[in-house]
Design a protein around this motif. Structure first.
Motif, PDB file in Angstrom:
ATOM      1  N   SER A 403       1.695   3.734   7.791  1.00 63.42           N
ATOM      2  CA  SER A 403       2.742   4.132   8.394  1.00 63.42           C
ATOM      3  C   SER A 403       3.396   3.338   9.237  1.00 63.42           C
ATOM      4  CB  SER A 403       2.212   5.683   9.242  1.00 63.42           C
ATOM      5  OG  SER A 403       3.293   6.335   9.885  1.00 63.42           O
ATOM      6  N   ALA A 404       2.651   2.528  10.072  1.00 69.76           N
ATOM      7  CA  ALA A 404       3.384   1.688  11.067  1.00 69.76           C
ATOM      8  C   ALA A 404       3.900   0.157  10.218  1.00 69.76           C
ATOM      9  CB  ALA A 404       2.572   1.291  12.128  1.00 69.76           C
ATOM     10  N   ALA A 405       3.120  -0.207   9.205  1.00 72.89           N
ATOM     11  CA  ALA A 405       3.700  -1.510   8.900  1.00 72.89           C
ATOM     12  C   ALA A 405       3.574  -1.716   7.179  1.00 72.89           C
ATOM     13  CB  ALA A 405       2.372  -2.698   9.289  1.00 72.89           C
ATOM     14  N   GLY A 406       3.164  -0.374   6.517  1.00 72.71           N
ATOM     15  CA  GLY A 406       3.348  -0.494   5.143  1.00 72.71           C
ATOM     16  C   GLY A 406       2.055  -0.301   4.583  1.00 72.71           C
ATOM     17  N   VAL A 407       2.089  -0.215   3.231  1.00 70.95           N
ATOM     18  CA  VAL A 407       0.689  -0.209   2.360  1.00 70.95           C
ATOM     19  C   VAL A 407       0.220  -1.531   2.173  1.00 70.95           C
ATOM     20  CG1 VAL A 407      -0.250   0.274   0.136  1.00 70.95           C
ATOM     21  CG2 VAL A 407       1.361   1.992   1.320  1.00 70.95           C
ATOM     22  N   SER A 408       0.899  -2.376   1.788  1.00 74.26           N
ATOM     23  CA  SER A 408       0.435  -3.728   1.746  1.00 74.26           C
ATOM     24  C   SER A 408      -0.200  -4.322   3.109  1.00 74.26           C
ATOM     25  CB  SER A 408       1.588  -4.743   1.044  1.00 74.26           C
ATOM     26  OG  SER A 408       1.782  -4.347  -0.106  1.00 74.26           O
ATOM     27  N   ALA A 409       0.339  -4.108   3.881  1.00 69.07           N
ATOM     28  CA  ALA A 409      -0.269  -4.527   5.158  1.00 69.07           C
ATOM     29  C   ALA A 409      -1.576  -3.921   5.514  1.00 69.07           C
ATOM     30  CB  ALA A 409       0.684  -4.418   6.381  1.00 69.07           C
ATOM     31  N   ALA A 410      -1.479  -2.622   5.430  1.00 72.68           N
ATOM     32  CA  ALA A 410      -2.707  -1.790   5.560  1.00 72.68           C
ATOM     33  C   ALA A 410      -3.875  -2.222   4.824  1.00 72.68           C
ATOM     34  CB  ALA A 410      -2.614  -0.292   5.355  1.00 72.68           C
ATOM     35  N   MET A 411      -3.528  -2.440   3.649  1.00 73.07           N
ATOM     36  CA  MET A 411      -4.917  -2.941   2.437  1.00 73.07           C
ATOM     37  C   MET A 411      -5.205  -4.374   2.713  1.00 73.07           C
ATOM     38  SD  MET A 411      -5.801  -0.032   1.095  1.00 73.07           S
ATOM     39  CE  MET A 411      -5.810   0.548   2.596  1.00 73.07           C
ATOM     40  N   VAL A 412      -4.321  -5.359   2.812  1.00 78.90           N
ATOM     41  CA  VAL A 412      -4.369  -6.641   2.866  1.00 78.90           C
ATOM     42  C   VAL A 412      -5.271  -7.070   4.219  1.00 78.90           C
ATOM     43  CG1 VAL A 412      -3.283  -9.110   3.008  1.00 78.90           C
ATOM     44  CG2 VAL A 412      -2.615  -7.230   1.267  1.00 78.90           C
ATOM     45  N   SER A 413      -4.655  -6.533   5.246  1.00 76.12           N
ATOM     46  CA  SER A 413      -5.397  -6.552   6.511  1.00 76.12           C
ATOM     47  C   SER A 413      -6.734  -6.224   6.500  1.00 76.12           C
ATOM     48  CB  SER A 413      -4.469  -6.191   7.766  1.00 76.12           C
ATOM     49  OG  SER A 413      -4.445  -4.827   7.616  1.00 76.12           O
ATOM     50  N   GLY A 414      -7.007  -5.142   6.184  1.00 74.24           N
ATOM     51  CA  GLY A 414      -8.242  -4.354   6.054  1.00 74.24           C
ATOM     52  C   GLY A 414      -9.341  -5.329   5.010  1.00 74.24           C
ATOM     53  N   GLY A 415      -8.868  -5.642   3.993  1.00 72.30           N
ATOM     54  CA  GLY A 415      -9.555  -6.570   3.155  1.00 72.30           C
ATOM     55  C   GLY A 415      -9.963  -7.731   3.823  1.00 72.30           C
ATOM     56  N   VAL A 416      -8.978  -8.273   4.544  1.00 76.90           N
ATOM     57  CA  VAL A 416      -9.394  -9.794   5.348  1.00 76.90           C
ATOM     58  C   VAL A 416     -10.470  -9.327   6.347  1.00 76.90           C
ATOM     59  CG1 VAL A 416      -8.601 -11.666   6.762  1.00 76.90           C
ATOM     60  CG2 VAL A 416      -7.234 -10.744   4.573  1.00 76.90           C
ATOM     61  N   VAL A 417     -10.333  -8.540   7.127  1.00 77.29           N
ATOM     62  CA  VAL A 417     -11.206  -8.042   8.074  1.00 77.29           C
ATOM     63  C   VAL A 417     -12.636  -7.771   7.475  1.00 77.29           C
ATOM     64  CG1 VAL A 417     -12.281  -6.538   9.840  1.00 77.29           C
ATOM     65  CG2 VAL A 417      -9.605  -7.098   9.581  1.00 77.29           C
ATOM     66  N   VAL A 418     -12.896  -7.143   6.247  1.00 75.43           N
ATOM     67  CA  VAL A 418     -13.994  -7.016   5.765  1.00 75.43           C
ATOM     68  C   VAL A 418     -14.649  -8.718   4.974  1.00 75.43           C
ATOM     69  CG1 VAL A 418     -15.250  -6.179   3.682  1.00 75.43           C
ATOM     70  CG2 VAL A 418     -13.611  -4.700   4.906  1.00 75.43           C
ATOM     71  N   VAL A 419     -13.964  -9.310   4.588  1.00 77.93           N
ATOM     72  CA  VAL A 419     -14.389 -10.575   4.220  1.00 77.93           C
ATOM     73  C   VAL A 419     -15.031 -11.304   5.225  1.00 77.93           C
ATOM     74  CG1 VAL A 419     -13.865 -12.708   3.047  1.00 77.93           C
ATOM     75  CG2 VAL A 419     -13.101 -10.635   1.952  1.00 77.93           C
ATOM     76  N   VAL A 420     -14.173 -11.509   6.306  1.00 76.50           N
ATOM     77  CA  VAL A 420     -14.438 -12.235   7.353  1.00 76.50           C
ATOM     78  C   VAL A 420     -15.851 -11.573   8.219  1.00 76.50           C
ATOM     79  CG1 VAL A 420     -13.912 -12.981   9.771  1.00 76.50           C
ATOM     80  CG2 VAL A 420     -12.072 -13.075   8.013  1.00 76.50           C
ATOM     81  N   ALA A 421     -15.719 -10.260   8.334  1.00 77.02           N
ATOM     82  CA  ALA A 421     -16.959  -9.590   8.981  1.00 77.02           C
ATOM     83  C   ALA A 421     -18.224  -9.877   8.129  1.00 77.02           C
ATOM     84  CB  ALA A 421     -16.946  -8.137   8.835  1.00 77.02           C
ATOM     85  N   MET A 422     -18.191  -9.992   6.820  1.00 69.23           N
ATOM     86  CA  MET A 422     -19.530 -10.381   6.258  1.00 69.23           C
ATOM     87  C   MET A 422     -20.060 -11.525   6.448  1.00 69.23           C
ATOM     88  SD  MET A 422     -20.315  -7.114   4.711  1.00 69.23           S
ATOM     89  CE  MET A 422     -19.179  -6.847   6.124  1.00 69.23           C
ATOM     90  N   GLY A 423     -18.996 -12.614   6.718  1.00 69.48           N
ATOM     91  CA  GLY A 423     -19.602 -14.076   7.095  1.00 69.48           C
ATOM     92  C   GLY A 423     -20.288 -13.851   8.433  1.00 69.48           C
ATOM     93  N   VAL A 424     -19.397 -13.087   9.452  1.00 70.92           N
ATOM     94  CA  VAL A 424     -20.079 -12.983  10.700  1.00 70.92           C
ATOM     95  C   VAL A 424     -21.362 -12.341  10.617  1.00 70.92           C
ATOM     96  CG1 VAL A 424     -19.787 -11.934  12.961  1.00 70.92           C
ATOM     97  CG2 VAL A 424     -17.846 -12.707  11.925  1.00 70.92           C
ATOM     98  N   VAL A 425     -21.453 -11.447   9.931  1.00 69.21           N
ATOM     99  CA  VAL A 425     -23.003 -10.820   9.430  1.00 69.21           C
ATOM    100  C   VAL A 425     -24.025 -11.900   9.112  1.00 69.21           C
ATOM    101  CG1 VAL A 425     -24.308  -8.989   8.706  1.00 69.21           C
ATOM    102  CG2 VAL A 425     -22.113  -8.391   9.325  1.00 69.21           C
ATOM    103  N   ALA A 426     -23.602 -12.570   8.011  1.00 64.88           N
ATOM    104  CA  ALA A 426     -24.443 -13.480   7.589  1.00 64.88           C
ATOM    105  C   ALA A 426     -24.811 -14.528   8.436  1.00 64.88           C
ATOM    106  CB  ALA A 426     -23.737 -14.223   6.160  1.00 64.88           C
ATOM    107  N   LEU A 427     -24.009 -15.154   9.467  1.00 65.92           N
ATOM    108  CA  LEU A 427     -24.373 -15.930  10.548  1.00 65.92           C
ATOM    109  C   LEU A 427     -25.089 -15.173  11.693  1.00 65.92           C
ATOM    110  CD1 LEU A 427     -21.296 -18.058  10.609  1.00 65.92           C
ATOM    111  CD2 LEU A 427     -23.218 -18.646   9.455  1.00 65.92           C
TER     112      LEU A 427
END
Length: 442
Positions: A403-427
């Protein structure tokens, strides 16, 4: 590995279907085909066919209830309130149900809640015949009751799997169960749509009642399945204390705790359903049945992965594969957010669903093998709450960001957070990254 050694599987029961009674799997089998060896166990086979029937009926009800609410009120907000009406008892009784499943015979618990669910679904069918097309408050009451009974039933069903198929058979049994769930997610709504389109809301609910009755019937043929080979008195205070014990145990088990954390991260930041209506009416408005295809995308991928999941049941480094599968989920959601056409979007959702299927099978298997039998019900109760609650929180985040920034921003930002978070968990939690199923069996 930091997890405590698992409890010993229940000793073989003289009644057919309990303990590790399944015949040994053949030495040669197709590497990719769905592993059906747990179905040779008569006890698990009963659970499987009960689940198969139940999933179709339950998915029909999940379509029928919001349809009836909207038909009665013409208010989408009240349709949203209905989700909360179902979620609250699912959370409360999911946790309590896990504790109850660790305190009484699980077969008896499945039978009582199964019969209760069938009766309640029958009442849903009858209320659809009321003048005016039903009553909203009665519909909400019955919906909450079905949700609560399901929340008590499911932890017990999951907790008995190791006792029926043996620890080694757990991943294959979970893959079978989750594959049939995904099939139900596709078939059930289609059947409900046909019946509702024909004006037969009563029959949509009645089918659910019949399938639930069948699921309760097949439980009758199981042997007694006490947790850890023992049961105790069932009291509310003891159940509440049991919930506290479950969380206290979880705090000492970083591997088990992370099975919940990684799923919450994946669902909170990258669950996409909230943006489907906007995409269907905007970016993909010219594509036929775009909303239906978007809703089906994840389940299509999960079903295809389930049908080719023979390799999943033989994964040893389960923690590492879970992290990789969730990274696949995150990357696929990024692709979905950027997809310029419907079919690429559906393909990305299917890839995400395949990754989620692998993650779900292995996380559930880790819970069932690395937790002692007397804690399995409570762990499955928490699993149910996380699986049910995560996507709803994800809908809230995705809707707000879109609603604030558009569908692409919502999905891309969320996907990036997930990928980075899994790297953090692994470490940060190497015990999760290096978790091996073979060690949990010792």
């Amino acid at each position: 590995m930091t997890a405590d050694p698992p409890g010993e599987p229940l000793p073989a029961d003289p009644v057919e279907g309990a303990g590790k009674t399944a015949e040994p799997a053949p030495v040669r089998r197709r590497a990719w085909a769905l592993d059906t060896s747990p179905l040779r166990n008569p006890g698990y086979r009963r659970l499987f066919w009960g689940l198969t029937a139940t999933m179709i009926g339950q998915q029909m009800t999940l379509v029928a209830v919001p349809f009836q609410v909207y038909a009665l009120t013409r208010d989408s907000l009240l349709v949203g309130v209905t989700s909360v009406v179902a979620l609250v008892p699912l959370v409360v009784f999911g946790l309590l149900g896990g504790a109850i499943a660790d305190a009484m015979d699980r077969r008896r618990l499945m039978l009582v809640t199964g019969v209760g669910s069938a009766v309640t679904s029958g009442l849903l069918a009858l209320q659809a015949l009321l003048p005016g097309g039903g009553n909203l408050w009665l519909l909400w009451l019955l919906t909450a009751a079905v949700s609560g009974l399901t929340a008590v039933n499911q932890p017990a069903r999951s907790a008995v799997i190791p006792a029926l198929v043996g620890i080694e058979g757990v991943p294959a049994a979970n893959a079978l169960a989750m594959t049939v769930r995904q099939a139900g997610v596709i078939v059930g709504p289609l059947l409900a749509g046909v019946l509702i389109g024909a004006g037969d809301l009563f029959l949509a609910y009645a089918v659910d009642a019949v399938t639930l009755a069948f699921a309760a019937y097949v439980v009758v043929g199981l042997p007694p399945l006490p947790p850890g080979g023992r049961t105790g008195p069932l009291r509310l205070g003891a159940a509440l204390h049991g919930v506290g014990e479950g969380f206290a145990f979880l705090r000492t088990q970083p591997v088990l705790l992370m099975t919940f954390v990684v799923d919450v991260v994946a669902m909170l930041f990258a669950w996409p359903q909230a943006v489907f209506p906007e995409l269907a009416e905007g970016r993909y408005a010219e594509s036929a049945n775009s909303l239906g295809w978007l809703y089906a995308g994840i389940s299509i991928g999960a079903l295809l992965m389930g049908l080719t999941s023979g390799w999943v049941s033989r994964v040893d480094r389960q923690g590492a594969v879970v992290l990789a599968a969730i990274v696949v989920w995150g990357v696929a959601i990024i692709g979905f957010g950027l997809a310029p056409n419907l079919w690429l979007a559906v393909a990305c959702l299917a890839v995400a669903g395949a990754g989620d299927m692998v993650s779900a099978v292995l996380r559930s298997s880790m819970l069932q093998t690395a937790a002692p039998d007397e804690m399995r019900g409570r762990m499955q109760g928490v699993f149910l709450v996380v699986v049910a609650g995560g996507p709803r929180l994800g809908d809230l985040r995705a809707g707000a960001v879109a609603s604030a920034a558009g569908v692409s921003a919502a999905m891309v930002s969320g996907g990036v957070v997930v990928v980075v978070a899994m790297g953090v968990v692994a470490l940060a939690v190497p015990s999760f990254l290096h978790f091996r199923a073979s060690r949990a069996l010792r």
